[in-house]
Scaffold this motif. Structure first.
Motif, PDB file in Angstrom:
ATOM      1  N   LYS A 111      -6.135  18.859  32.018  1.00 59.92           N
ATOM      2  CA  LYS A 111      -4.691  19.701  32.345  1.00 59.92           C
ATOM      3  C   LYS A 111      -3.580  19.269  31.708  1.00 59.92           C
ATOM      4  O   LYS A 111      -2.555  19.796  31.432  1.00 59.92           O
ATOM      5  CB  LYS A 111      -4.466  19.573  33.925  1.00 59.92           C
ATOM      6  CG  LYS A 111      -5.568  20.148  34.896  1.00 59.92           C
ATOM      7  CD  LYS A 111      -5.713  21.833  34.613  1.00 59.92           C
ATOM      8  CE  LYS A 111      -6.595  22.156  35.740  1.00 59.92           C
ATOM      9  NZ  LYS A 111      -7.891  21.808  35.567  1.00 59.92           N
ATOM     10  N   GLU A 112      -3.694  17.957  31.102  1.00 58.56           N
ATOM     11  CA  GLU A 112      -2.599  17.580  30.340  1.00 58.56           C
ATOM     12  C   GLU A 112      -2.523  18.239  28.964  1.00 58.56           C
ATOM     13  O   GLU A 112      -1.328  18.419  28.679  1.00 58.56           O
ATOM     14  CB  GLU A 112      -2.881  15.976  30.029  1.00 58.56           C
ATOM     15  CG  GLU A 112      -3.090  15.116  31.238  1.00 58.56           C
ATOM     16  CD  GLU A 112      -3.294  13.703  30.758  1.00 58.56           C
ATOM     17  OE1 GLU A 112      -3.842  13.433  29.453  1.00 58.56           O
ATOM     18  OE2 GLU A 112      -3.332  12.706  31.563  1.00 58.56           O
ATOM     19  N   ALA A 113      -3.434  19.036  28.367  1.00 59.95           N
ATOM     20  CA  ALA A 113      -3.452  19.452  27.200  1.00 59.95           C
ATOM     21  C   ALA A 113      -2.633  20.887  27.385  1.00 59.95           C
ATOM     22  O   ALA A 113      -1.663  20.958  26.624  1.00 59.95           O
ATOM     23  CB  ALA A 113      -4.540  19.721  26.432  1.00 59.95           C
ATOM     24  N   PRO A 114      -2.970  21.681  28.452  1.00 55.85           N
ATOM     25  CA  PRO A 114      -2.400  23.036  28.519  1.00 55.85           C
ATOM     26  C   PRO A 114      -0.875  22.625  29.012  1.00 55.85           C
ATOM     27  O   PRO A 114       0.042  23.449  28.617  1.00 55.85           O
ATOM     28  CB  PRO A 114      -2.981  23.582  29.737  1.00 55.85           C
ATOM     29  CG  PRO A 114      -4.578  23.141  29.478  1.00 55.85           C
ATOM     30  CD  PRO A 114      -4.291  21.566  29.184  1.00 55.85           C
ATOM     31  N   LEU A 115      -0.627  21.386  29.742  1.00 56.89           N
ATOM     32  CA  LEU A 115       0.623  21.275  30.033  1.00 56.89           C
ATOM     33  C   LEU A 115       1.471  20.779  29.138  1.00 56.89           C
ATOM     34  O   LEU A 115       2.641  21.168  29.012  1.00 56.89           O
ATOM     35  CB  LEU A 115       0.783  20.087  31.286  1.00 56.89           C
ATOM     36  CG  LEU A 115       2.002  19.670  31.784  1.00 56.89           C
ATOM     37  CD1 LEU A 115       2.820  20.736  32.628  1.00 56.89           C
ATOM     38  CD2 LEU A 115       1.636  18.253  32.698  1.00 56.89           C
ATOM     39  N   ARG A 116       0.778  19.941  28.116  1.00 57.27           N
ATOM     40  CA  ARG A 116       1.735  19.661  26.738  1.00 57.27           C
ATOM     41  C   ARG A 116       2.114  20.952  26.220  1.00 57.27           C
ATOM     42  O   ARG A 116       3.286  21.123  25.554  1.00 57.27           O
ATOM     43  CB  ARG A 116       0.947  18.634  26.117  1.00 57.27           C
ATOM     44  CG  ARG A 116       0.975  17.247  26.422  1.00 57.27           C
ATOM     45  CD  ARG A 116       0.413  16.390  25.494  1.00 57.27           C
ATOM     46  NE  ARG A 116      -1.090  16.666  24.976  1.00 57.27           N
ATOM     47  CZ  ARG A 116      -1.920  16.228  25.507  1.00 57.27           C
ATOM     48  NH1 ARG A 116      -2.074  15.248  26.446  1.00 57.27           N
ATOM     49  NH2 ARG A 116      -3.273  16.555  24.855  1.00 57.27           N
ATOM     50  N   VAL A 117       1.236  21.756  25.948  1.00 56.46           N
ATOM     51  CA  VAL A 117       1.413  23.019  25.384  1.00 56.46           C
ATOM     52  C   VAL A 117       2.364  24.000  26.062  1.00 56.46           C
ATOM     53  O   VAL A 117       3.605  24.364  25.401  1.00 56.46           O
ATOM     54  CB  VAL A 117       0.159  23.980  25.027  1.00 56.46           C
ATOM     55  CG1 VAL A 117       0.499  25.092  24.424  1.00 56.46           C
ATOM     56  CG2 VAL A 117      -0.877  23.166  24.370  1.00 56.46           C
ATOM     57  N   ALA A 118       2.382  24.090  27.301  1.00 58.60           N
ATOM     58  CA  ALA A 118       3.301  24.996  27.907  1.00 58.60           C
ATOM     59  C   ALA A 118       4.692  24.044  27.904  1.00 58.60           C
ATOM     60  O   ALA A 118       5.774  24.930  27.705  1.00 58.60           O
ATOM     61  CB  ALA A 118       2.962  25.028  29.337  1.00 58.60           C
ATOM     62  N   GLU A 119       4.529  22.866  28.097  1.00 60.47           N
ATOM     63  CA  GLU A 119       6.191  22.263  28.084  1.00 60.47           C
ATOM     64  C   GLU A 119       6.716  22.172  26.856  1.00 60.47           C
ATOM     65  O   GLU A 119       7.800  22.516  26.425  1.00 60.47           O
ATOM     66  CB  GLU A 119       5.911  20.907  28.531  1.00 60.47           C
ATOM     67  CG  GLU A 119       5.629  20.567  30.152  1.00 60.47           C
ATOM     68  CD  GLU A 119       5.531  19.345  30.417  1.00 60.47           C
ATOM     69  OE1 GLU A 119       5.354  18.358  29.653  1.00 60.47           O
ATOM     70  OE2 GLU A 119       5.666  18.892  31.811  1.00 60.47           O
ATOM     71  N   THR A 120       5.765  22.015  25.786  1.00 65.74           N
ATOM     72  CA  THR A 120       6.504  22.124  24.184  1.00 65.74           C
ATOM     73  C   THR A 120       6.855  23.523  24.138  1.00 65.74           C
ATOM     74  O   THR A 120       7.826  23.623  23.360  1.00 65.74           O
ATOM     75  CB  THR A 120       5.190  21.868  23.222  1.00 65.74           C
ATOM     76  OG1 THR A 120       4.617  20.455  23.477  1.00 65.74           O
ATOM     77  CG2 THR A 120       5.635  21.755  21.871  1.00 65.74           C
TER      78      THR A 120
END
Length: 447
Positions: free
Chosen positions: A346-355
């Motif tokens: 979940k960290e990668a999608p979260l980084r993408v979304a937050e980015t």
């Protein structure tokens, strides 16, 4: 009438004639001479010294009568002496025959009591030997009880090394305590019985000694009476003993003698009966005590078997749950790994979304609007944050569950170790030691 000298023949004087009868009676001399002449006076001295004729005849008659009387008395005395000699001879023969009969009867009485005493002495000796054998058997049985007592105490001490929570006062311990108490009671009973048998042996020997002393007296008396019964009037070894007819003041009466013999025999019979009863009592005590000990031993062994079976079942149940716990720990570890991977994923999608949100927050002026994309990105970040939070919470729960499982695993392993220790103590130590329990033959003193 001229006077002549007369020779008087002196006859032997019988003992019945008194000496005064032999003295001649001297006539009194007449001193009155007035009737005599001168010639007569001259002859007066001769006339006064002589007996008269009548006196001479009287004297002869007296002597003849005395001789006749003495002869008659002598003849009567001879007849009486002969008759008396015959009577005393017959009386002496009858008396001697009666004495021989009495001595013979006395010999029978003495022989009877001598035989009775000898029989009682032999019975007491045989009974004492049997008692000594019973004493040895009793001592062996008492010594044999030391082994089961040491086994019981060793079992109790070994079971004290059980670890909690298996150190319980269970049926096995109660049966072991009962067995130890029973063995102590049996030992006390055997010790008291051993004292009784020692005392009875002493009484048997004392009464045997009394009977032997009385028997020895009877043997001497019997030999003396046999010797006396062999004497007769032609025996050459008999002699006079003037004072032998006097009995000692301490001499007993036939009643006292018979009572004394009877009491000795009765005492010996009483002790013999007491000895027989004591031997029977010892047999019963040994048989009953050995049976009680064997029954209690079987009860303890059965309790051990059941206890070991219960421990075995409990250990198997714990091992079953331990296997389940281990499988669950493995599954839980896999689950934690999956959760951690899910959180990481979940960290990668979260980084993408937050980015994306960060980049879109850089839009200038009016273009910085809350469009659908912006709203969706914000909801995506929120969803991802909530998912990560939920996954972390579930991870914490899983880790806590794993910790509980590991704690339960340790507890179960410890319990299984305790059960193995209890089984080792009860099965390997106690029950193996109880295989040395003495047999019923040893407990009854036959080995």
């Amino acid at each position: 009438m001229p006077q002549t000298n007369m020779l008087v023949t002196q006859e032997p004087v019988p003992q019945s004639v008194k000496s005064s009868d032999l003295v001649p009676k001297v006539p009194e001399v007449e001193h009155n001479t007035e009737h005599y002449g001168s010639s007569e006076l001259a002859m007066a001295g001769f006339r006064s010294a002589k007996y008269l004729t009548e006196e001479w005849y009287q004297n002869n008659n007296i002597r003849c009568h005395q001789a006749f009387t003495d002869c008659d008395q002598s003849e009567c005395n001879r007849q009486e002496s002969k008759h008396l000699a015959a009577e005393t001879k017959a009386l002496s023969q009858r008396t001697q025959q009666d004495t021989n009969k009495k001595v013979g009867e006395r010999l029978q009485d003495v022989h009877f009591w001598k035989s009775e005493l000898q029989r009682e002495i032999e019975d007491l000796m045989a009974e004492t030997d049997l008692l000594i054998a019973q004493k040895l058997r009793l001592q062996r049985a008492l010594d044999a009880t030391e082994v089961p007592f040491s086994i019981s105490m060793d079992n109790l001490q070994c079971r004290e090394r059980r670890q909690p929570p298996d150190r319980v006062k269970d049926v096995v311990e109660m049966e072991l305590l009962k067995e130890a108490e029973l063995i102590r009671n049996v030992q006390e009973l055997l010790k008291r019985t051993l004292m009784q048998i020692v005392n009875q042996i002493r009484l048997n020997r004392d009464h045997k000694e009394f009977c032997e002393m009385d028997w020895s007296d009877k043997v001497d008396t019997y030999n003396i009476d046999v010797l006396c019964s062999g004497y007769n009037n032609e025996s050459t070894t008999v002699q006079f003993h003037p004072h032998s007819s006097k009995l000692d003041d301490s001499a007993s009466t036939p009643e006292m003698w018979g009572k004394y013999c009877q009491e000795n025999v009765c005492r010996a019979q009483r002790e013999k009966t007491a000895s027989v009863n004591l031997r029977l009592l010892i047999d019963n005590i040994l048989n009953d005590s050995s049976k009680d000990l064997c029954v209690q031993c079987d009860a303890v062994n059965l309790a051990f078997s059941r206890g070991c079976q219960e421990i075995e079942n409990a250990k198997n149940n714990l091992e079953h749950h331990l296997r389940k716990i281990l499988r669950e720990i493995t599954d839980q570890e896999n689950n934690i790994s999956s959760l951690k991977q899910a959180i990481k994923d979940k960290e990668a999608p979260l980084r993408v979304a937050e980015t994306r949100l960060y980049q879109r927050s850089q839009r200038p002026n009016v273009d910085l609007c809350r469009d659908n994309a912006q709203i969706r990105l914000a909801s995506e970040v929120e969803e991802l944050t909530m998912s990560i939070k939920a996954l972390k919470e579930k991870l914490m729960e899983s880790e806590h569950a794993l910790k509980n499982l590991e704690g339960t695993q340790m507890i179960l392993e410890k319990e299984i170790s305790i059960k193995n220790n209890s089984l080792f103590i009860d099965r390997q130590k106690c029950m193996t030691h109880r295989s040395r329990y003495p047999t019923i033959l040893r407990l009854t003193g036959y080995q």
